[in-house]
Design a protein around this motif. Structure first.
Motif, short mmCIF file in Angstrom:
data_model
loop_
_atom_site.label_atom_id
_atom_site.label_comp_id
_atom_site.label_asym_id
_atom_site.label_seq_id
_atom_site.Cartn_x
_atom_site.Cartn_y
_atom_site.Cartn_z
N THR A 62 0.82 -1.22 0.00
CA THR A 62 0.00 0.00 0.00
C THR A 62 0.85 1.27 0.00
N PHE A 63 2.00 1.22 0.64
CA PHE A 63 2.84 2.41 0.75
C PHE A 63 4.15 2.29 -0.04
N GLY A 111 8.59 -0.19 10.39
CA GLY A 111 9.40 0.72 9.59
C GLY A 111 8.55 1.69 8.81
N THR A 112 7.47 1.19 8.23
CA THR A 112 6.53 2.05 7.51
C THR A 112 5.91 3.07 8.46
N ILE A 113 5.48 2.60 9.61
CA ILE A 113 4.80 3.47 10.59
C ILE A 113 5.76 4.54 11.11
N ASP A 119 -0.83 11.16 8.18
CA ASP A 119 -1.63 11.61 7.03
C ASP A 119 -0.98 11.28 5.69
N ALA A 120 0.08 10.48 5.70
CA ALA A 120 0.72 10.06 4.45
C ALA A 120 -0.26 9.24 3.63
N VAL A 134 -5.67 5.97 0.61
CA VAL A 134 -5.89 5.89 2.05
C VAL A 134 -4.76 6.60 2.76
N THR A 135 -4.99 6.93 4.02
CA THR A 135 -3.91 7.48 4.85
C THR A 135 -3.32 6.36 5.71
N LEU A 136 -2.13 6.60 6.21
CA LEU A 136 -1.52 5.65 7.14
C LEU A 136 -2.39 5.49 8.37
N HIS A 137 -3.00 6.57 8.83
CA HIS A 137 -3.88 6.50 9.99
C HIS A 137 -5.04 5.54 9.73
#
Length: 206
Positions: A62-63, A111-113, A119-120, A134-137
């Motif tokens: 996703t990221f 690591g992503t978090i 808001d990424a 989507v956002t990370l949140h």
């Protein structure tokens, strides 16, 4: 004034769910960790395997941080994957390998978090195009919800296997009571249920 860290709070509840899932495997045989306890085959090792894929997908692909450099495992989510193959382990997939992959998923997810702001923006490849952003949140809340839901499944499955209960290894979160107390408690609930159903004349089969 109490200082707050939304990201730290979210990560704490995610880790609680992770720890609970892995703990539910402790002390069980190979049969018991794989044993299907519901009509749909719910089993402890399968729950761990499933949530491993959830983390690697949502916090990885996703990221833009895919976990697998080469070919993913055969149970990975593709059009050719056998349905439900992420919810159980084959005889060739060891408990140690699945748990180790889950631990690797934690490291990758963390690591992503740590790297991204809440808001990424990411894109969920397997969602419909119109709602992929989507956002990370959003993803953190979703994965916490999924992890804790399956930790609840694991609670019940483990209790059905050998009667073991508890929220976490160091905090069982259960009221005090020996085996006799719990047996009487269950009988009381059975009696109340039958009374509420207007069936108090029947004796519970315990």
């Amino acid at each position: 004034m109490i200082e707050t860290s939304p990201k730290a709070d979210l990560l704490r509840y995610l880790q609680d769910g992770r720890d609970a899932l892995v703990w539910k495997l402790d002390g069980l045989s190979e049969y018991d960790v794989r044993r299907p306890l519901t009509a749909t085959g719910t089993n402890l090792l399968g729950l761990v395997k499933h949530i491993t894929g959830v983390e690697l997908g949502y916090f990885g692909d996703t990221f833009g941080r895919p976990f697998f450099d080469e070919e993913p495992p055969p149970w990975w989510y593709t059009e050719d994957t056998e349905p439900n193959s992420d919810m159980w382990a084959t005889a060739d997939e060891s408990r140690e390998d699945i748990v180790e992959l889950y631990h690797q998923a934690w490291h990758h997810s963390d690591g992503t978090i740590a790297t991204l702001a809440l808001d990424a923006i990411g894109r969920v490849p397997w969602w419909p195009e119109e709602r992929r952003e989507v956002t990370l949140h959003h993803i953190l809340v979703r994965v916490i919800s999924d992890t804790q839901r399956h930790a609840g499944h694991a609670d019940i499955v483990r209790e059905l296997i050998d009667g073991s209960v508890g929220y976490l290894a160091a905090k069982d979160n259960m009221p005090p009571g020996d085996q006799t107390w719990w047996k009487n408690h269950r009988r009381r609930l059975e009696r109340v249920a039958r009374e509420a159903a207007g069936d108090s004349a029947r004796s519970p089969k315990l």
